[in-house]
Motif scaffolding. Sequence first.
Motif, PDB file in Angstrom:
ATOM      1  N   HIS A 110       0.842  -1.193   0.000  1.00 18.83           N
ATOM      2  CA  HIS A 110       0.000   0.000   0.000  1.00 18.83           C
ATOM      3  C   HIS A 110       0.877   1.243   0.000  1.00 18.83           C
ATOM      4  CE1 HIS A 110      -2.820  -3.140   1.453  1.00 18.83           C
ATOM      5  NE2 HIS A 110      -3.613  -2.518   0.615  1.00 18.83           N
ATOM      6  N   PRO A 111       0.321   2.397  -0.403  1.00 19.31           N
ATOM      7  CA  PRO A 111       1.175   3.560  -0.702  1.00 19.31           C
ATOM      8  C   PRO A 111       2.133   3.974   0.414  1.00 19.31           C
ATOM      9  CG  PRO A 111      -1.059   3.989  -1.441  1.00 19.31           C
ATOM     10  CD  PRO A 111      -1.100   2.674  -0.709  1.00 19.31           C
ATOM     11  N   MET A 112       1.628   4.098   1.648  1.00 21.27           N
ATOM     12  CA  MET A 112       2.462   4.681   2.696  1.00 21.27           C
ATOM     13  C   MET A 112       3.609   3.744   3.081  1.00 21.27           C
ATOM     14  SD  MET A 112       0.830   6.391   6.044  1.00 21.27           S
ATOM     15  CE  MET A 112       1.736   6.470   7.552  1.00 21.27           C
ATOM     16  N   ALA A 133       6.094   3.514   0.268  1.00 21.94           N
ATOM     17  CA  ALA A 133       6.925   4.716   0.100  1.00 21.94           C
ATOM     18  C   ALA A 133       8.048   4.769   1.132  1.00 21.94           C
ATOM     19  CB  ALA A 133       6.056   5.965   0.207  1.00 21.94           C
ATOM     20  N   VAL A 134       7.767   4.361   2.381  1.00 20.83           N
ATOM     21  CA  VAL A 134       8.832   4.416   3.388  1.00 20.83           C
ATOM     22  C   VAL A 134       9.782   3.235   3.238  1.00 20.83           C
ATOM     23  CG1 VAL A 134       7.423   5.711   5.038  1.00 20.83           C
ATOM     24  CG2 VAL A 134       7.561   3.240   5.252  1.00 20.83           C
ATOM     25  N   LEU A 142      10.527   1.642   0.146  1.00 19.85           N
ATOM     26  CA  LEU A 142      11.336   1.786  -1.062  1.00 19.85           C
ATOM     27  C   LEU A 142      12.499   2.727  -0.780  1.00 19.85           C
ATOM     28  CD1 LEU A 142       8.568   2.048  -3.800  1.00 19.85           C
ATOM     29  CD2 LEU A 142      10.322   0.263  -3.638  1.00 19.85           C
ATOM     30  N   PHE A 170      15.512   8.618  -2.995  1.00 18.46           N
ATOM     31  CA  PHE A 170      14.702   9.829  -2.841  1.00 18.46           C
ATOM     32  C   PHE A 170      14.635  10.545  -4.177  1.00 18.46           C
ATOM     33  CE2 PHE A 170      19.065  11.131  -2.091  1.00 18.46           C
ATOM     34  CZ  PHE A 170      19.169  12.333  -2.766  1.00 18.46           C
ATOM     35  N   GLN A 222      13.457  12.137  -7.752  1.00 17.60           N
ATOM     36  CA  GLN A 222      12.744  11.664  -8.935  1.00 17.60           C
ATOM     37  C   GLN A 222      12.746  10.142  -9.047  1.00 17.60           C
ATOM     38  OE1 GLN A 222      14.195  13.517 -12.499  1.00 17.60           O
ATOM     39  NE2 GLN A 222      12.614  12.545 -13.743  1.00 17.60           N
ATOM     40  N   ARG A 223      13.863   9.520  -8.657  1.00 14.08           N
ATOM     41  CA  ARG A 223      13.974   8.064  -8.759  1.00 14.08           C
ATOM     42  C   ARG A 223      12.903   7.382  -7.902  1.00 14.08           C
ATOM     43  NH1 ARG A 223      17.152   3.907  -7.061  1.00 14.08           N
ATOM     44  NH2 ARG A 223      18.048   4.967  -5.258  1.00 14.08           N
ATOM     45  N   HIS A 224      12.745   7.883  -6.694  1.00 17.41           N
ATOM     46  CA  HIS A 224      11.739   7.334  -5.776  1.00 17.41           C
ATOM     47  C   HIS A 224      10.336   7.621  -6.303  1.00 17.41           C
ATOM     48  CE1 HIS A 224       9.264   7.154  -2.051  1.00 17.41           C
ATOM     49  NE2 HIS A 224      10.127   6.234  -1.667  1.00 17.41           N
ATOM     50  N   ALA A 225      10.126   8.836  -6.799  1.00 13.74           N
ATOM     51  CA  ALA A 225       8.802   9.213  -7.317  1.00 13.74           C
ATOM     52  C   ALA A 225       8.420   8.328  -8.503  1.00 13.74           C
ATOM     53  CB  ALA A 225       8.808  10.687  -7.731  1.00 13.74           C
ATOM     54  N   MET A 282       7.349   4.929  -7.294  1.00 14.23           N
ATOM     55  CA  MET A 282       5.993   4.977  -6.728  1.00 14.23           C
ATOM     56  C   MET A 282       4.941   5.028  -7.830  1.00 14.23           C
ATOM     57  SD  MET A 282       6.054   4.612  -3.474  1.00 14.23           S
ATOM     58  CE  MET A 282       4.366   5.049  -3.058  1.00 14.23           C
ATOM     59  N   GLN A 283       5.293   5.706  -8.942  1.00 16.49           N
ATOM     60  CA  GLN A 283       4.316   5.805 -10.038  1.00 16.49           C
ATOM     61  C   GLN A 283       4.069   4.457 -10.720  1.00 16.49           C
ATOM     62  OE1 GLN A 283       6.173   9.071 -12.022  1.00 16.49           O
ATOM     63  NE2 GLN A 283       5.379  10.511 -10.501  1.00 16.49           N
ATOM     64  N   LEU A 292       3.606   1.703  -9.003  1.00 14.55           N
ATOM     65  CA  LEU A 292       3.030   0.840  -7.959  1.00 14.55           C
ATOM     66  C   LEU A 292       2.055  -0.218  -8.511  1.00 14.55           C
ATOM     67  CD1 LEU A 292       3.468   0.849  -4.791  1.00 14.55           C
ATOM     68  CD2 LEU A 292       1.216   1.898  -4.649  1.00 14.55           C
ATOM     69  N   PRO A 293       1.143   0.145  -9.430  1.00  9.69           N
ATOM     70  CA  PRO A 293       0.181  -0.871  -9.909  1.00  9.69           C
ATOM     71  C   PRO A 293       0.840  -2.040 -10.644  1.00  9.69           C
ATOM     72  CG  PRO A 293      -0.598   1.348 -10.397  1.00  9.69           C
ATOM     73  CD  PRO A 293       0.825   1.492  -9.946  1.00  9.69           C
ATOM     74  N   MET A 330      13.217  15.420  -1.312  1.00  9.66           N
ATOM     75  CA  MET A 330      13.011  14.028  -0.894  1.00  9.66           C
ATOM     76  C   MET A 330      12.006  13.341  -1.806  1.00  9.66           C
ATOM     77  SD  MET A 330      13.790  11.651   1.330  1.00  9.66           S
ATOM     78  CE  MET A 330      14.335  12.198   2.953  1.00  9.66           C
ATOM     79  N   LEU A 331      10.920  14.051  -2.110  1.00  8.84           N
ATOM     80  CA  LEU A 331       9.813  13.434  -2.842  1.00  8.84           C
ATOM     81  C   LEU A 331      10.032  13.419  -4.353  1.00  8.84           C
ATOM     82  CD1 LEU A 331       7.032  15.209  -0.787  1.00  8.84           C
ATOM     83  CD2 LEU A 331       7.448  12.735  -0.809  1.00  8.84           C
ATOM     84  N   GLY A 332      10.826  14.369  -4.852  1.00 12.86           N
ATOM     85  CA  GLY A 332      10.952  14.502  -6.304  1.00 12.86           C
ATOM     86  C   GLY A 332       9.652  14.938  -6.949  1.00 12.86           C
ATOM     87  N   TYR A 377      19.002  10.523   7.914  1.00 12.24           N
ATOM     88  CA  TYR A 377      18.389  10.506   6.579  1.00 12.24           C
ATOM     89  C   TYR A 377      17.126   9.656   6.582  1.00 12.24           C
ATOM     90  CZ  TYR A 377      17.468   8.822   1.872  1.00 12.24           C
ATOM     91  OH  TYR A 377      16.822   8.457   0.721  1.00 12.24           O
ATOM     92  N   HIS A 403      13.351  10.547   5.601  1.00 14.91           N
ATOM     93  CA  HIS A 403      12.741   9.782   4.506  1.00 14.91           C
ATOM     94  C   HIS A 403      11.380   9.238   4.940  1.00 14.91           C
ATOM     95  CE1 HIS A 403      12.794   6.898   1.054  1.00 14.91           C
ATOM     96  NE2 HIS A 403      12.230   6.069   1.919  1.00 14.91           N
ATOM     97  N   TYR A 452       2.436  10.164   1.186  1.00 10.83           N
ATOM     98  CA  TYR A 452       1.676   9.042   0.614  1.00 10.83           C
ATOM     99  C   TYR A 452       0.566   8.556   1.553  1.00 10.83           C
ATOM    100  CZ  TYR A 452       4.983   9.095  -3.199  1.00 10.83           C
ATOM    101  OH  TYR A 452       5.722   9.495  -4.286  1.00 10.83           O
ATOM    102  N   GLY A 489      -1.770  10.184  -8.357  1.00 12.28           N
ATOM    103  CA  GLY A 489      -0.481  10.269  -9.037  1.00 12.28           C
ATOM    104  C   GLY A 489       0.248   8.936  -9.134  1.00 12.28           C
ATOM    105  N   ILE A 490      -0.146   7.959  -8.322  1.00 16.29           N
ATOM    106  CA  ILE A 490       0.527   6.658  -8.374  1.00 16.29           C
ATOM    107  C   ILE A 490      -0.440   5.541  -8.791  1.00 16.29           C
ATOM    108  CG2 ILE A 490       2.364   7.238  -6.737  1.00 16.29           C
ATOM    109  CD1 ILE A 490       0.714   5.852  -4.541  1.00 16.29           C
TER     110      ILE A 490
END
Lengths: 533, 175
Positions: A345-347, A350-351, A353, A356, A358-361, A364-365, A367-368, B57-59, B141, B145, B153, B161-162
């Motif tokens: 699930h998202p939260m 996210a913690v 993965l 940080f 763009q790579r992390h974002a 997350m994109q 996820l499906p 952090m989030l990008g 860090y 994070h 999230y 967005g995801i």
Amino acid sequence: MSIVDPIAEGLARGWKVTDGATLTGDLSLSADVVIVGSGAGGGMTAERLAKAGLSVILVEEGALRSSRDFRLDEAKAYPELYQEAANRQTADKGITILQGRTVGGSTVVNWTSSFRTPPETLAYWRDWLGLKDLTDAALAPWFELAEQRLSVSDWQIEPNPNNSLLGKGCEALGISHGRVRRNVKGCWNLGYCGMGCPTNAKQSMLVTTIPDALDASARLLTRVRVERLLTSEDGSRVELVGAVALDATGIRPTGRMVTLRAKEIVLSAGAIGTPAILLRSQLKDPLRLTGTRTFLHPVCLSGAQFAERVEPFNGAPQTVYSDHFLRVDAIDGAVGYKLEVPPVHPMLAAVTLCGFGQRHAELMQTLPNMQVTLALLRDGFNPGSMGGKVVLRDDGTPVLDYPISDTLWDGIRRAWLTMAEVQFAAGAQSVLTMHELARPVKSWAEAKRQINNLPLKPVLARVVSAHVMGGAAMGPDEQSGVVNAFGQHWQVKNLTVIDGSVFPTSIGANPQLSVYAFALRAADALQKRMAGG
Amino acid sequence: MLTRRQLIKTGAVGAVALVAAAYLAGPAEERTVLGAQPLGFLTSHDMPIVRAIAPAMLGLAPGGANPSLDELVAGVDKAILALPIAVQQEVRELFDLLQNRWLRRWLAGVHSPWADVRPDEAAAFLARWQDGAFVLLRTGYQALHKLINAAWYGNPKSWAGIGYQQPARVMEVLP
């Protein structure tokens, strides 16, 4: 259709429930038995003893919630239902621990996987730890009883893609795998077990044993934290249970004291909570065994991208597993691991993965289309994996000191390799090992190169745990354990430990059914002792 | 104790001191951010730190359809308040450390006051601590994070967005 709320109905029937946060003065109570903690051990014990006609007080530091509070919402569920808001960590912060903290304990938030204690674990306990009576035959009736009580059965619905891809990868590599049995009744196949079951399908303590205990006149105290047990002068009996009421956030004491007296005391506060109470109480413990040999089934993880949608957030969370890598080496040889998958699930994703920006974002994109596999390491058998130690902070709260040994790091590296291989065999487009320095790789060969070069350092590798075991181990005598094989404390005669802390090694499988069966067996023995005394 | 001004007045010694002072000039002081009301845990001095670090952090850019920066700061505050007191104290130490201009400059490698830090400077700081030589930096860090990602999230505004949504068939029948 509407969802019934068994807790609201029970309260309307007149259950004796006191919320510590609402106490306006100190409280003093007595009963035949005080049970500290309302999870797998406390719930089972409470039902059995209350139905036998004993007066029971069940004390829980978390709050009483019900299905109407379970909104499939991580931001609400983690602070309300988990120890330390699902962010409990080992002393060096190398391992994050998921543990329940609510009426029903971890059984309210677990993923319903129901395995009996593996025969090879019991054989090790008999052959090497002297627990001669713990044979498969002697335990079978207790497993049957627990399975019946909690509707444990085969899961007939097709696994969700997150699980079926684990099966597909194993199949392609010729690795044995199986289906997970689950303690559910009328399950909607939603996948939100970790946030509390919104439809009461999961047969947790909250909807089974605790309502039945309360219907049998047990009393429940919530948001009350037991601080210490006060013993007789010679230290052989608990005379008083000292507790504090907590405020509505469940974090700060309100200043109201709760004092409990009983003939018998049962500790079921979990494998960090129970040793913490024992340590704070400074009970007799000549060999200082309390809190030692605490095991975690340390878990490492591997994510994979698939062309097809996986939707790892939908569907029963754990339905496929493989025990192949528990059997490659001897039980006390190179550390073995069980393969399963977690719900995503998202939260929590996210913690968990790494990385940080763009790579992390971008991760997350996707996820499906993400599949995540986990490897649960069987600690406590190899001499290089003797677990951690529960210690107390200055304020008396517990923290588990569990440095990851070289023996375990070796297992973690092998497990990462296995998971990447299985994921590519299942058709993954790329695989990402959960480590701060890992990058997604497109082939098994590339994965091997990267994994073999990852530095094995705490906090860089993502290691988590959802299974805390040990810390008040059973032993055949007072030299080798804190309690006997029925959970009775070797030094303090009216004190019984009934939870996962009695296990002398890790279980080597998701432990809920082991806790239930050993709890029923220990509660039965306690009931007989009380009837005889 | 002599102030720097008194030292400078002392002629030759002052000339040397002037050079030394220029070389060792203190890192820029944190600015008071007007209008920032303290939350339950985060002080008006902590908030610029979260606001500076979060986008890096989030990008992702807060605001619009995404959670706003104010919502994110409130989410971080809420997440910290759910932790046990002993852990809240550790988070306090982390923010105190980052607020100290000397430690900000020399331990975090951040020159500007947090309110002026650009995303690339914040990202360089995160990269330095992510794989820091000391476990203290790596855990610092990780704390940032976790808190920032949990706040983002955990907020339903981030879910579209995801490609995530809660299952409608149960959400519709919840009491």
